[in-house]
Scaffold this motif. Structure first.
Motif, PDB file in Angstrom:
ATOM      1  N   ALA A 193       0.816  -1.214   0.000  1.00  0.00           N
ATOM      2  CA  ALA A 193       0.000   0.000   0.000  1.00  0.00           C
ATOM      3  C   ALA A 193       0.847   1.260   0.000  1.00  0.00           C
ATOM      4  O   ALA A 193       0.624   2.183   0.780  1.00  0.00           O
ATOM      5  N   VAL A 194       1.836   1.308  -0.870  1.00  0.00           N
ATOM      6  CA  VAL A 194       2.646   2.502  -1.068  1.00  0.00           C
ATOM      7  C   VAL A 194       2.713   2.800  -2.559  1.00  0.00           C
ATOM      8  O   VAL A 194       2.534   1.915  -3.394  1.00  0.00           O
ATOM      9  N   LEU A 217       6.710  10.657   8.490  1.00  0.00           N
ATOM     10  CA  LEU A 217       6.506   9.221   8.346  1.00  0.00           C
ATOM     11  C   LEU A 217       6.144   8.786   6.931  1.00  0.00           C
ATOM     12  O   LEU A 217       6.133   7.594   6.642  1.00  0.00           O
ATOM     13  N   ARG A 218       5.830   9.715   6.058  1.00  0.00           N
ATOM     14  CA  ARG A 218       5.482   9.393   4.672  1.00  0.00           C
ATOM     15  C   ARG A 218       5.420  10.692   3.884  1.00  0.00           C
ATOM     16  O   ARG A 218       5.480  11.778   4.459  1.00  0.00           O
ATOM     17  N   ILE A 257       0.302   4.297   3.385  1.00  0.00           N
ATOM     18  CA  ILE A 257      -0.660   4.279   4.479  1.00  0.00           C
ATOM     19  C   ILE A 257      -0.003   4.790   5.756  1.00  0.00           C
ATOM     20  O   ILE A 257       1.222   4.838   5.875  1.00  0.00           O
ATOM     21  N   ASP A 258      -0.841   5.155   6.720  1.00  0.00           N
ATOM     22  CA  ASP A 258      -0.352   5.594   8.019  1.00  0.00           C
ATOM     23  C   ASP A 258       0.370   4.421   8.685  1.00  0.00           C
ATOM     24  O   ASP A 258      -0.202   3.338   8.829  1.00  0.00           O
ATOM     25  N   PRO A 259       1.631   4.597   9.088  1.00  0.00           N
ATOM     26  CA  PRO A 259       2.369   3.478   9.686  1.00  0.00           C
ATOM     27  C   PRO A 259       1.853   3.056  11.056  1.00  0.00           C
ATOM     28  O   PRO A 259       2.284   2.031  11.585  1.00  0.00           O
ATOM     29  N   VAL A 260       0.933   3.818  11.635  1.00  0.00           N
ATOM     30  CA  VAL A 260       0.386   3.441  12.947  1.00  0.00           C
ATOM     31  C   VAL A 260      -1.124   3.218  12.845  1.00  0.00           C
ATOM     32  O   VAL A 260      -1.884   3.580  13.727  1.00  0.00           O
ATOM     33  N   GLN A 300      -5.725   6.092  17.756  1.00  0.00           N
ATOM     34  CA  GLN A 300      -5.624   7.515  17.458  1.00  0.00           C
ATOM     35  C   GLN A 300      -5.023   7.769  16.080  1.00  0.00           C
ATOM     36  O   GLN A 300      -4.601   8.872  15.765  1.00  0.00           O
ATOM     37  N   SER A 301      -4.963   6.747  15.246  1.00  0.00           N
ATOM     38  CA  SER A 301      -4.340   6.881  13.940  1.00  0.00           C
ATOM     39  C   SER A 301      -5.070   7.896  13.085  1.00  0.00           C
ATOM     40  O   SER A 301      -6.284   8.021  13.127  1.00  0.00           O
ATOM     41  N   THR A 302      -4.287   8.634  12.270  1.00  0.00           N
ATOM     42  CA  THR A 302      -4.869   9.554  11.304  1.00  0.00           C
ATOM     43  C   THR A 302      -4.592   9.042   9.906  1.00  0.00           C
ATOM     44  O   THR A 302      -4.594   9.774   8.973  1.00  0.00           O
TER      45      THR A 302
END
Length: 210
Positions: free
Chosen positions: A7-8, A187-188, A200-203, A208-210
């Motif tokens: 997913a990148v 992070l991206r 994608i968001d790595p967390v 609380q991920s955005t």
């Protein structure tokens, strides 16, 4: 914009990005670009936690290589210290005399509630008054998702620091080399033209991920 099961983003025909290689943190380590106007690569080096330490942009059309090193608040370009941040903006380094003391000027920045850099200015003549014609270094206005307005806020001083002027939306560096035009978030990377991330968001497993 094809992507794999990681997913990148791996390529973007619109920008002429032919391939993006990632490390184990899903951070880009090399971007290959070949379009009608630009041909070259942008490479990145990080520390173990994913903090960017070095960026190398190679323009094959001009045979120019630009190396940017990041050492906390201090940023070097091709081995020379170009600027360092202070709480109200940055110090623009114009030279280093034989005495070893840095020469330059303090540049102050007005930021909005999101941390977007809207105005940079410097009291270059030291008279305590900012002249709009001579001492405004740069003005920026943005669309809601970070794309810069063009056509009316074109104030960019001829003396503007070429490294510092890359920091804009959210106070983040916009990499424009080779037509990449992506914000290099922690992070991206982020494309303000389409309001989309390159990964994608790595967390995402956190609540609380955005």
């Amino acid at each position: 914009m094809p992507a794999t099961n990681k997913a990148v983003l791996y390529s973007d025909a619109n920008k002429g990005i032919t391939n993006i290689a990632y490390n184990h943190l899903n951070l880009p380590v090399q971007v290959d670009i070949n379009n009608n106007t630009d041909n070259g690569t942008i490479s990145y080096i990080y520390d173990a936690a994913g903090m960017k330490l070095r960026k190398i942009a190679v323009d094959n059309n001009t045979s120019i290589t630009t190396t940017t090193d990041y050492a906390g608040n201090y940023i070097y370009e091709n081995g020379s210290l170009k600027m360092f941040f202070h709480p109200e903006g940055y110090f623009d380094i114009t030279g280093t005399p034989p005495s070893g003391e840095l020469e330059g000027a303090y540049v102050y920045q007005y930021k909005d509630h999101l941390g977007n850099i809207r105005l940079s200015y410097s009291d270059s003549d030291g008279n305590g008054v900012i002249s709009a014609q001579a001492e405004i270094v740069e003005e920026n206005n943005y669309y809601p998702f970070g794309l810069k307005h063009k056509g009316y806020n074109n104030i960019v001083s001829a003396n503007a620091n070429s490294v510092a002027s890359k920091f804009k939306y959210n106070g983040i560096e916009l990499e424009e080399s080779l037509g990449l035009n992506l914000y290099e978030m922690d992070l991206r990377q982020y494309d303000p033209a389409i309001a989309r991330w390159t990964g994608i968001d790595p967390v995402t497993h956190y609540s609380q991920s955005t």
